[in-house]
Design a protein around this motif. Structure first.
Motif, PDB file in Angstrom:
ATOM      1  N   ARG A  78      54.083  79.707   7.186  1.00 59.16           N
ATOM      2  CA  ARG A  78      55.531  79.798   7.420  1.00 59.16           C
ATOM      3  C   ARG A  78      56.304  78.741   6.635  1.00 59.16           C
ATOM      4  NH1 ARG A  78      56.871  82.008  12.469  1.00 59.16           N
ATOM      5  NH2 ARG A  78      59.017  81.990  11.681  1.00 59.16           N
ATOM      6  N   LEU A  79      55.629  77.669   6.243  1.00 56.65           N
ATOM      7  CA  LEU A  79      56.223  76.618   5.407  1.00 56.65           C
ATOM      8  C   LEU A  79      55.265  76.315   4.276  1.00 56.65           C
ATOM      9  CD1 LEU A  79      57.537  74.020   8.043  1.00 56.65           C
ATOM     10  CD2 LEU A  79      58.945  75.542   6.641  1.00 56.65           C
ATOM     11  N   ARG A  80      55.818  76.016   3.110  1.00 52.83           N
ATOM     12  CA  ARG A  80      54.948  75.602   1.995  1.00 52.83           C
ATOM     13  C   ARG A  80      55.648  74.528   1.172  1.00 52.83           C
ATOM     14  NH1 ARG A  80      55.777  80.974   1.700  1.00 52.83           N
ATOM     15  NH2 ARG A  80      53.590  81.335   2.213  1.00 52.83           N
ATOM     16  N   GLU A  81      54.857  73.826   0.389  1.00 48.26           N
ATOM     17  CA  GLU A  81      55.360  72.720  -0.425  1.00 48.26           C
ATOM     18  C   GLU A  81      56.591  73.155  -1.229  1.00 48.26           C
ATOM     19  OE1 GLU A  81      53.454  69.439  -3.460  1.00 48.26           O
ATOM     20  OE2 GLU A  81      52.132  70.666  -2.230  1.00 48.26           O
ATOM     21  N   GLY A  82      57.624  72.301  -1.219  1.00 51.79           N
ATOM     22  CA  GLY A  82      58.846  72.602  -1.960  1.00 51.79           C
ATOM     23  C   GLY A  82      59.925  73.269  -1.127  1.00 51.79           C
TER      24      GLY A  82
END
Length: 377
Positions: A78-82
């Motif tokens: 659900r969340l990723r780097e950047g």
């Protein structure tokens, strides 16, 4: 005789429940189970109950609670780097540290000067296609919620994460995404701190995550226990962030007093609000539509150093929450190039008055003393 009013006396605060705390400790010692036991299970159920639902996962502290939520969302994709996370610029650094840790990009937003919480109008202008979450900090015990903003975020797939470290028991003026008004169950997930000075405090470090999302709760529980879903089976490269049985037992004693603790703080805040009358000192806004739980009662004055010195001479201890905002801390030097005039003005002028475990007559004396400030100073 000169009065001495401490800012917070934890020994005195816990004296009322010393017997209950002692019995709870003895119960844990006799159980022979010091982690993963019945006290933690019961505490999690009781926390969920006082917050109107959700799945609670006890953990080591409030900072780790935020870390576990963000890491859980990373593991679930659900969340990723950047990805961008909007965070109020006016907060304790713990709201921000885990955002940086996972390679997410914190977008700081100046607060509303009236509430000292996130300015939702401003936050709207910061939403981009990269925005994946908004951190809602219920600072000082005042709910930070706007139903229209929340609906826009939900429709855009943006997560609403509550930093509820200071606001257990607070109630927003409008229902949250889950149909209830209790902070901690307004958004997608919430972090709690039970640091000893909080409204509900452990006798050491403790925290919790609360979420209506069973998949996130399972991920958080596993990550907090070395990443294991079952014994010796590690599905994540996890942490050791568990809540121990002694602290869970302590917190059960304190949690049973939540209504009483909240009522007392609200009563003292109402005395301050009705009696403090000095144009040099700005009082916090009291809302009629929501329940504020007054983790801190924060006034503002341009003459802060003189004001604190004057109160100290009159036997009144004060504190500052917070003198240096996160974007001005050495560890974030050069990271944020925006302008945060409201945050910096608050950092220069805020003063926290005693609010926990003081008597009516103490509050009246503090108000009278404040009203006399400036006449000869």
């Amino acid at each position: 005789m000169r009065r001495e009013i401490k800012f917070l006396d934890l020994r005195e605060a816990n004296a009322e429940v010393e017997r209950g705390l002692t019995e709870a400790t003895a119960r844990v010692i006799r159980s022979g189970r010091y982690l993963h036991g019945e006290e933690t299970r019961q505490f999690e159920a009781e926390l969920s109950d006082v917050c109107s639902g959700g799945i609670a996962v006890g953990c080591s502290n409030g900072l780790d609670a935020i870390r576990l939520i963000l890491r859980g969302y990373v593991e679930l994709g659900r969340l990723r780097e950047g990805d961008e996370v909007i965070v109020p610029a006016n907060t304790y650094i713990a709201s921000l540290l885990p955002v940086s840790e996972f390679g997410l990009r914190a977008i700081l937003c100046d607060p509303d000067p009236a509430t000292m919480n996130l300015d939702f109008r401003k936050a709207r202008t910061f939403i981009t296609p990269r925005t994946r979450a908004v951190m809602l900090v219920h600072l000082y015990g005042t709910p930070c919620w706007d139903a229209a903003f929340a609906a826009e975020c939900r429709n855009a797939g943006i997560l609403l994460i509550e930093d509820n470290a200071q606001a257990i028991g607070a109630i927003a003026s409008q229902p949250g995404l889950n149909g209830v008004r209790s902070t901690g169950m307004l958004g997608n997930a919430a972090a709690f701190s039970f640091y000893p000075t909080k409204n509900i405090g452990a006798l050491g470090d403790a925290g919790a995550v609360l979420t209506p999302d069973a998949e996130l709760a399972s991920a958080v529980r596993a990550i907090a226990n070395y990443g294991s879903d079952t014994r010796y089976h590690n599905i994540y490269r996890g942490y050791n962030c568990r809540l121990d049985e002694i602290q869970a037992a302590m917190l059960r004693v304190q949690l049973s007093r939540l209504f009483e603790i909240t009522s007392r703080r609200r009563h003292i805040a109402s005395i301050y609000d009705s009696l403090i009358s000095n144009e040099i000192v700005i009082k916090p806004r009291i809302s009629r539509e929501e329940v504020q739980v007054w983790h801190q009662y924060v006034v503002r004055t341009e003459r802060r150093d003189l004001f604190r010195e004057y109160l100290s001479k009159n036997g009144i201890a004060t504190d500052i929450h917070y003198a240096t905002p996160p974007h001005l801390q050495p560890c974030y030097q050069g990271e944020f190039n925006g302008e945060y005039p409201v945050t910096e003005a608050l950092a220069r002028t805020v003063v926290s008055l005693p609010i926990a475990n003081i008597r009516e007559e103490d509050a009246e004396y503090i108000a009278e003393t404040i009203n006399a400030f400036g006449h000869n100073h």
